[in-house]
Design a protein around this motif. Structure first.
Motif, PDB file in Angstrom:
ATOM      1  N   GLY A   1       0.841  -1.182   0.000  1.00  0.00           N
ATOM      2  CA  GLY A   1       0.000   0.000   0.000  1.00  0.00           C
ATOM      3  C   GLY A   1       0.881   1.240   0.000  1.00  0.00           C
ATOM      4  O   GLY A   1       1.920   1.268   0.658  1.00  0.00           O
ATOM      5  N   VAL A   2       0.482   2.257  -0.729  1.00  0.00           N
ATOM      6  CA  VAL A   2       1.275   3.484  -0.812  1.00  0.00           C
ATOM      7  C   VAL A   2       0.708   4.512   0.150  1.00  0.00           C
ATOM      8  O   VAL A   2      -0.487   4.831   0.104  1.00  0.00           O
ATOM      9  CB  VAL A   2       1.279   4.044  -2.250  1.00  0.00           C
ATOM     10  CG1 VAL A   2       2.136   5.310  -2.327  1.00  0.00           C
ATOM     11  CG2 VAL A   2       1.785   2.996  -3.233  1.00  0.00           C
ATOM     12  N   ARG A   3       1.558   5.008   1.047  1.00  0.00           N
ATOM     13  CA  ARG A   3       1.127   6.081   1.943  1.00  0.00           C
ATOM     14  C   ARG A   3       0.914   7.363   1.137  1.00  0.00           C
ATOM     15  O   ARG A   3       1.589   7.597   0.143  1.00  0.00           O
ATOM     16  CB  ARG A   3       2.158   6.335   3.027  1.00  0.00           C
ATOM     17  CG  ARG A   3       2.246   5.239   4.087  1.00  0.00           C
ATOM     18  CD  ARG A   3       2.991   5.732   5.309  1.00  0.00           C
ATOM     19  NE  ARG A   3       3.180   4.668   6.281  1.00  0.00           N
ATOM     20  CZ  ARG A   3       2.271   4.308   7.188  1.00  0.00           C
ATOM     21  NH1 ARG A   3       1.104   4.942   7.221  1.00  0.00           N
ATOM     22  NH2 ARG A   3       2.523   3.327   8.048  1.00  0.00           N
ATOM     23  N   GLY A   4       0.032   8.184   1.613  1.00  0.00           N
ATOM     24  CA  GLY A   4      -0.204   9.469   0.973  1.00  0.00           C
ATOM     25  C   GLY A   4      -1.681   9.775   0.870  1.00  0.00           C
ATOM     26  O   GLY A   4      -2.539   8.894   1.020  1.00  0.00           O
ATOM     27  N   ARG A   5      -1.978  11.035   0.635  1.00  0.00           N
ATOM     28  CA  ARG A   5      -3.344  11.514   0.504  1.00  0.00           C
ATOM     29  C   ARG A   5      -3.505  12.186  -0.850  1.00  0.00           C
ATOM     30  O   ARG A   5      -2.533  12.527  -1.512  1.00  0.00           O
ATOM     31  CB  ARG A   5      -3.669  12.496   1.629  1.00  0.00           C
ATOM     32  CG  ARG A   5      -3.548  11.898   3.027  1.00  0.00           C
ATOM     33  CD  ARG A   5      -3.665  12.948   4.126  1.00  0.00           C
ATOM     34  NE  ARG A   5      -2.542  13.881   4.087  1.00  0.00           N
ATOM     35  CZ  ARG A   5      -2.657  15.197   3.951  1.00  0.00           C
ATOM     36  NH1 ARG A   5      -3.853  15.751   3.799  1.00  0.00           N
ATOM     37  NH2 ARG A   5      -1.594  15.971   3.932  1.00  0.00           N
TER      38      ARG A   5
END
Length: 544
Positions: free
Chosen positions: A224-228
């Motif tokens: 999963g890629v962190r970030g918004r």
């Protein structure tokens, strides 16, 4: 502790959507292009024009939200039907998803293509790409991947269907007919701008589960890629573990249970990478010129699969292990680390459980180095529903050390690169689909995988996985063996022989004298941001 405010806000209008969150369409086309270096002005115009047609993170997430809403609508309709409030089958999947028929485009460039397309004042910036694999190209690095060094052998780069082209286009679509219409128009456009199409191939899902040609569900274990993203600052990767007392740090570590969240700098230029702790952001990673921000390296491998050889290996191995009553199906599950349905050996070592294999909330929840304790999810269910959670398996008695999923991601078990979670900086974002017909439909046909991966270091991520872990019998942890599924033994004097020892069969050694997965094409590329595509690569040449 990681809160939404601490995860970076990604520019959804700048990042190509196949990097994050990925197209994930059932149909795909890959086109490789050659530059005409006598007509670069026309090709720069194309870069400028195509920028508005390239699919962005924003576009993909907009459709992703639409699909989730429609799936929720379908679930509500199903409940109504079951309760007698609506006719059964009144709202099927085709009806729900009928309006979602996208065709999406991504574009990436080799180092020589960037060198040719950049204007005089920008050309020297190509040297700022510090990755030697990108600078040299895949053919020059093929033996480092474990590919044959002898030109007479299958898999040598001289025999590839496509080798280090200038540009790679990736097109994803929901409908095969829509993809064909799009390609017809795209080919005309490319011809008008002077591009030569040197390779073209179609990929497609083989079944509803998403199996590859050996018959195993593929793509289960993506990071999963962190970030918004977006005006509301939504998480790019949804979180499914309930944030409640007693469930920390797991609720901050996972998207789906077992899906570790990785800082975006491992995949996107100009963003924070992994820190010393998985919850802490590391330094910003910008291993390229200033205009490379929001881009990513793309590794493309056309991998031919020898299904007959793989099946023969399983049958011969079962004969060798006859005293232990091991079936070909069990050997295949151990080689992959999963049963064909996707159910992990770590949770069900004795048999395939298809319901577990397709359960996204449970089919990737296991740790290797520690017990996977029961978690409460955001829907109120728990991870141990119907099946016990996985126990620790540090030495590989349940899921062998040579299993493919364990060779590329040791999870919480220590490995040669470091202690717990040392594999975080080795993760890649895998894209791609199978090509060719099913084996039982046409055994003699060419078939395999159009493999695509995104990362910010080709050497330390994509090549490391191939060379240091999949292609090495001792790493990431012994006692192990080679990755019998995808790995290649390129060590001099070992005649490409791959071996593994089965711990539950008295350490009996299994050997494969030939590869089941053979490289048949590829190249290294840089996938630029929309602005870089339009204003840097698409800039008019000065003084011409």
């Amino acid at each position: 502790m990681t809160t939404p405010d601490e995860e970076p806000l990604l520019d959804g209008d700048e990042i190509q959507g196949n990097i994050v969150p990925g197209f994930l369409k059932p149909h795909m086309a890959v086109l490789a292009l050659r530059l005409d270096r006598d007509h670069l002005a026309r090709m720069r115009r194309w870069c400028h024009e195509i920028a508005s047609k390239v699919t962005t993170l924003t576009t993909v997430m907009r459709t992703r939200r639409q699909v989730r809403a429609l799936e929720h609508q379908r679930a509500e309709a199903k409940l109504s039907a079951l309760s007698g409030q609506a006719e059964p089958g009144a709202l099927g999947l085709r009806d729900v998803l009928g309006d979602v028929r996208d065709v999406w485009l991504s574009v990436a460039f080799s180092r020589p293509a960037l060198q040719a397309l950049l204007t005089d004042d920008q050309r020297d910036s190509v040297a700022a790409f510090t990755d030697p694999a990108f600078q040299l190209g895949m053919a020059a690095r093929s033996t480092a991947l474990g590919d044959p060094a002898d030109p007479a052998e299958q898999g040598h780069h001289s025999k590839w269907a496509v080798c280090d082209p200038d540009i790679l286009l990736v097109i994803g679509a929901d409908d095969e007919g829509d993809l064909g219409d799009y390609l017809d128009e795209l080919r005309r456009e490319l011809a008008d701008h002077g591009f030569g199409v040197v390779y073209e191939e179609l990929g497609h899902k083989l079944d509803a589960v998403g199996s590859e040609h050996f018959g195993f569900q593929d793509g289960v274990s993506q990071p999963g890629v962190r970030g918004r993203y977006g005006p509301d600052g939504d998480f790019l990767t949804p979180r499914y573990v309930a944030d409640m007392a007693g469930q920390r740090p797991e609720c901050w570590l996972y998207g789906l249970p077992g899906q570790y969240l990785v800082w975006p700098g491992e995949f996107l230029f100009g963003h924070p990478g992994q820190g010393s702790d998985p919850l802490l952001r590391g330094a910003e990673r910008l291993p390229g010129p200033h205009w490379s921000r929001n881009g990513s390296y793309l590794a493309f491998r056309r991998l031919r699969q020898d299904v007959a050889a793989f099946r023969a290996f399983l049958e011969e191995s079962a004969r060798r292990l006859l005293p232990w009553e091991v079936t070909p199906e069990k050997i295949g599950a151990d080689v992959v680390g999963r049963w064909p349905s996707g159910a992990p050996v770590a949770r069900t070592p004795g048999e395939d459980i298809p319901e577990l294999g397709v359960d996204r909330l449970r089919n990737d929840y296991f740790e290797f180095g520690s017990d996977a304790r029961t978690l409460v999810l955001t829907d109120g269910e728990t991870t141990d529903r119907d099946h016990p959670d996985a126990d620790a398996d540090p030495i590989g008695l349940t899921c062998p050390q040579f299993a493919h999923i364990r060779k590329v991601n040791s999870r919480t078990a220590a490995n040669d690169a470091g202690g717990r979670m040392a594999s975080f900086t080795r993760r890649i974002l895998r894209r791609g689909l199978p090509y060719g017909p099913l084996y039982d439909q046409d055994p003699a046909a060419d078939r395999g995988l159009l493999f695509l991966s995104y990362q910010t270091s080709i050497v330390d991520q994509f090549e490391f996985l191939n060379r240091q872990w999949m292609g090495d019998s001792a790493n990431p942890r012994s006692p192990g063996g080679h990755d019998m599924l995808v790995g290649q033994n390129g060590q001099p004097g070992e005649h490409r022989l791959r071996q593994c020892a089965v711990p539950t069969a008295g350490g009996t050694t299994l050997a494969a004298p030939r590869d089941f997965v053979i490289p048949a094409g590829g190249g290294y590329f840089f996938t630029p941001s929309i602005t870089a595509l339009r204003e840097v690569l698409g800039a008019p040449a000065t003084g011409r």
